[in-house]
Design a protein around this motif. Structure first.
Motif, mmCIF file in Angstrom:
data_model
loop_
_atom_site.group_PDB
_atom_site.id
_atom_site.type_symbol
_atom_site.label_atom_id
_atom_site.label_comp_id
_atom_site.label_asym_id
_atom_site.label_seq_id
_atom_site.Cartn_x
_atom_site.Cartn_y
_atom_site.Cartn_z
ATOM 1 N N UNK A 66 1.765 -2.729 -9.553
ATOM 2 C CA UNK A 66 1.424 -3.763 -10.535
ATOM 3 C C UNK A 66 -0.083 -3.883 -10.711
ATOM 4 N N UNK A 67 -0.493 -4.894 -11.461
ATOM 5 C CA UNK A 67 -1.911 -4.989 -11.843
ATOM 6 C C UNK A 67 -2.811 -5.479 -10.712
ATOM 7 N N UNK A 68 -2.277 -6.179 -9.720
ATOM 8 C CA UNK A 68 -3.099 -6.693 -8.620
ATOM 9 C C UNK A 68 -2.832 -5.934 -7.319
ATOM 10 N N UNK A 69 -2.728 -4.619 -7.422
ATOM 11 C CA UNK A 69 -2.416 -3.801 -6.262
ATOM 12 C C UNK A 69 -3.649 -3.293 -5.542
ATOM 13 N N UNK A 70 -3.425 -2.773 -4.361
ATOM 14 C CA UNK A 70 -4.471 -2.124 -3.568
ATOM 15 C C UNK A 70 -3.809 -1.067 -2.688
ATOM 16 N N UNK A 71 -4.623 -0.140 -2.218
ATOM 17 C CA UNK A 71 -4.133 0.943 -1.368
ATOM 18 C C UNK A 71 -4.757 0.806 0.017
ATOM 19 N N UNK A 72 -3.920 0.909 1.048
ATOM 20 C CA UNK A 72 -4.400 0.882 2.424
ATOM 21 C C UNK A 72 -4.229 2.280 3.005
ATOM 22 N N UNK A 73 -5.349 2.946 3.262
ATOM 23 C CA UNK A 73 -5.340 4.294 3.819
ATOM 24 C C UNK A 73 -5.534 4.215 5.328
ATOM 25 N N UNK A 74 -4.606 4.783 6.060
ATOM 26 C CA UNK A 74 -4.751 4.869 7.513
ATOM 27 C C UNK A 74 -5.288 6.262 7.838
ATOM 28 N N UNK A 75 -6.545 6.307 8.254
ATOM 29 C CA UNK A 75 -7.217 7.572 8.537
ATOM 30 C C UNK A 75 -6.811 8.087 9.917
ATOM 31 N N UNK A 76 -6.191 9.263 9.917
ATOM 32 C CA UNK A 76 -5.733 9.849 11.183
ATOM 33 C C UNK A 76 -6.688 10.905 11.720
ATOM 34 N N UNK A 77 -7.650 11.297 10.898
ATOM 35 C CA UNK A 77 -8.554 12.378 11.283
ATOM 36 C C UNK A 77 -8.100 13.732 10.779
ATOM 37 N N UNK A 78 -6.942 13.771 10.083
ATOM 38 C CA UNK A 78 -6.417 15.039 9.582
ATOM 39 C C UNK A 78 -6.666 15.254 8.096
ATOM 40 N N UNK A 79 -7.265 14.301 7.416
ATOM 41 C CA UNK A 79 -7.422 14.397 5.968
ATOM 42 C C UNK A 79 -8.412 15.503 5.606
ATOM 43 N N UNK A 80 -7.908 16.566 5.006
ATOM 44 C CA UNK A 80 -8.804 17.633 4.566
ATOM 45 C C UNK A 80 -8.465 18.144 3.167
ATOM 46 N N UNK A 81 -7.515 17.482 2.506
ATOM 47 C CA UNK A 81 -7.244 17.760 1.092
ATOM 48 C C UNK A 81 -8.092 16.840 0.222
ATOM 49 N N UNK A 82 -8.141 15.578 0.623
ATOM 50 C CA UNK A 82 -9.030 14.598 -0.013
ATOM 51 C C UNK A 82 -9.749 13.848 1.110
ATOM 52 N N UNK A 83 -10.748 14.476 1.725
ATOM 53 C CA UNK A 83 -11.414 13.843 2.867
ATOM 54 C C UNK A 83 -12.218 12.616 2.474
ATOM 55 N N UNK A 84 -12.312 11.695 3.424
ATOM 56 C CA UNK A 84 -13.107 10.475 3.273
ATOM 57 C C UNK A 84 -12.759 9.742 1.983
ATOM 58 N N UNK A 85 -13.753 9.493 1.116
ATOM 59 C CA UNK A 85 -13.518 8.659 -0.060
ATOM 60 C C UNK A 85 -13.082 9.468 -1.285
ATOM 61 N N UNK A 86 -12.755 10.729 -1.096
ATOM 62 C CA UNK A 86 -12.332 11.552 -2.235
ATOM 63 C C UNK A 86 -11.047 11.034 -2.873
ATOM 64 N N UNK A 87 -10.271 10.272 -2.137
ATOM 65 C CA UNK A 87 -9.022 9.735 -2.688
ATOM 66 C C UNK A 87 -9.278 8.835 -3.894
ATOM 67 N N UNK A 88 -10.465 8.243 -3.942
ATOM 68 C CA UNK A 88 -10.772 7.279 -4.998
ATOM 69 C C UNK A 88 -10.806 7.902 -6.393
ATOM 70 N N UNK A 89 -10.852 9.229 -6.474
ATOM 71 C CA UNK A 89 -10.848 9.905 -7.773
ATOM 72 C C UNK A 89 -9.445 9.982 -8.375
ATOM 73 N N UNK A 90 -8.425 9.607 -7.592
ATOM 74 C CA UNK A 90 -7.050 9.801 -8.044
ATOM 75 C C UNK A 90 -6.259 8.500 -8.171
ATOM 76 N N UNK A 91 -6.963 7.378 -8.182
ATOM 77 C CA UNK A 91 -6.311 6.090 -8.422
ATOM 78 C C UNK A 91 -7.357 5.070 -8.858
ATOM 79 N N UNK A 92 -6.933 4.147 -9.716
ATOM 80 C CA UNK A 92 -7.845 3.076 -10.145
ATOM 81 C C UNK A 92 -7.788 1.876 -9.202
ATOM 82 N N UNK A 93 -6.858 1.908 -8.253
ATOM 83 C CA UNK A 93 -6.724 0.769 -7.336
ATOM 84 C C UNK A 93 -7.821 0.791 -6.267
ATOM 85 N N UNK A 94 -8.262 -0.391 -5.827
ATOM 86 C CA UNK A 94 -9.215 -0.431 -4.708
ATOM 87 C C UNK A 94 -8.539 0.083 -3.439
#
Length: 273
Positions: free
Chosen positions: A27-55
């Motif tokens: 919905x319009x007031x959504x947010x994403x909670x990313x749990x960093x496991x240390x394995x992220x290497x497809x979209x490392x760190x803040x690269x995920x922000x390019x694929x969603x408008x949600x905070x």
């Protein structure tokens, strides 16, 4: 983020088509909670922000893994005081030793819990580990289908071996240590230079330069004319052309590069750039 009423929780490395199904329900007031496991290497760190408008709120797994289910919920409500809905995947687990499932979440949380079913593409379930496996065998088109976008390496420009422009073709060389690098070889790619909006058709090499100095490189040759790259580049992979190969002479290598350029040009010709 304090005003968010719905959150999606997960690792979300890749921000692939399965993850996008979770985000669609926020919905319009959504947010994403990313749990960093240390394995992220497809979209490392803040690269995920390019694929969603949600905070996006980033949490380190080591900072929360000791929490009980109730403690985790108290923590989330502290971050999101207006929380009414939590969205998770069917295989979501949380809390100490991952002992809590989505069913436990429904008992602990006094709002709505929506569990998204497994997402499949052509009958194959979509997971980040499968995308990694596809990249490691050079199945770029398969990986991109699961991702819902072209797999991309981003990095700062570094010096090449110095013979490309003089003896072969001019290339832009980058360093992208935080990313999973696809199988060694040559690819049809699209390359973004610095902060340009335009994507340049390109042919890129990933791997060890076995014919010349043996060093590892990620390098891209721009097909629509030589460009100046000052600081950084992003190389998006479209298709696999050939394996990395050792040639007996520079002339053989030149002929192979010429063929690579021809194949990449045909592959990219009909893309809307």
């Amino acid at each position: 983020m304090k005003n968010s009423t719905a959150i999606a929780i997960g690792g979300f490395d890749g921000m692939h088509i399965g993850h996008q199904q979770l985000f669609k329900t926020l919905g319009k007031d959504g947010a994403i909670v990313v749990i960093e496991t240390g394995y992220a290497n497809l979209t490392p760190k803040r690269e995920r922000e390019h694929f969603s408008h949600y905070p996006i709120l980033y949490l380190e797994l080591d900072d929360i893994r000791h929490l009980s289910g109730e403690e985790f919920m108290t923590f989330l409500k502290g971050k999101f005081p207006n929380l009414k809905k939590i969205v998770v995947g069917y295989d979501f687990h949380f809390g100490k030793n991952r002992k809590y499932s989505s069913e436990d979440l429904k008992n602990i949380f006094d709002g709505e819990v929506e569990v998204i079913k497994e997402v499949a593409f052509h009958g194959d379930s979509v997971h980040s580990h499968k995308i990694r496996a596809k990249l490691q065998i050079g199945d770029i088109k398969g990986a991109n289908a699961f991702l819902g976008h072209n797999y991309t390496l981003k990095g700062g420009v570094v010096s090449g071996q110095g013979i490309g422009k003089k003896e072969l073709v001019a290339t832009i060389n980058i360093e992208a240590k935080e990313y999973l690098v696809p199988k060694e070889g040559v690819y049809a790619t699209l390359t973004r230079i610095d902060d340009e909006e335009h994507l340049h058709p390109s042919v890129s090499f990933v791997g060890h330069r076995v014919t010349t100095d043996g060093s590892f490189a990620i390098e891209s040759h721009i097909l629509d004319g030589e460009v100046l790259c000052k600081d950084k580049a992003a190389i998006s992979f479209v298709s696999f052309i050939r394996d990395n190969k050792k040639f007996n002479s520079m002339d053989e290598l030149k002929m192979a590069i010429k063929k690579d350029i021809s194949i990449a040009s045909k592959e990219l010709k009909f893309l809307q750039l």
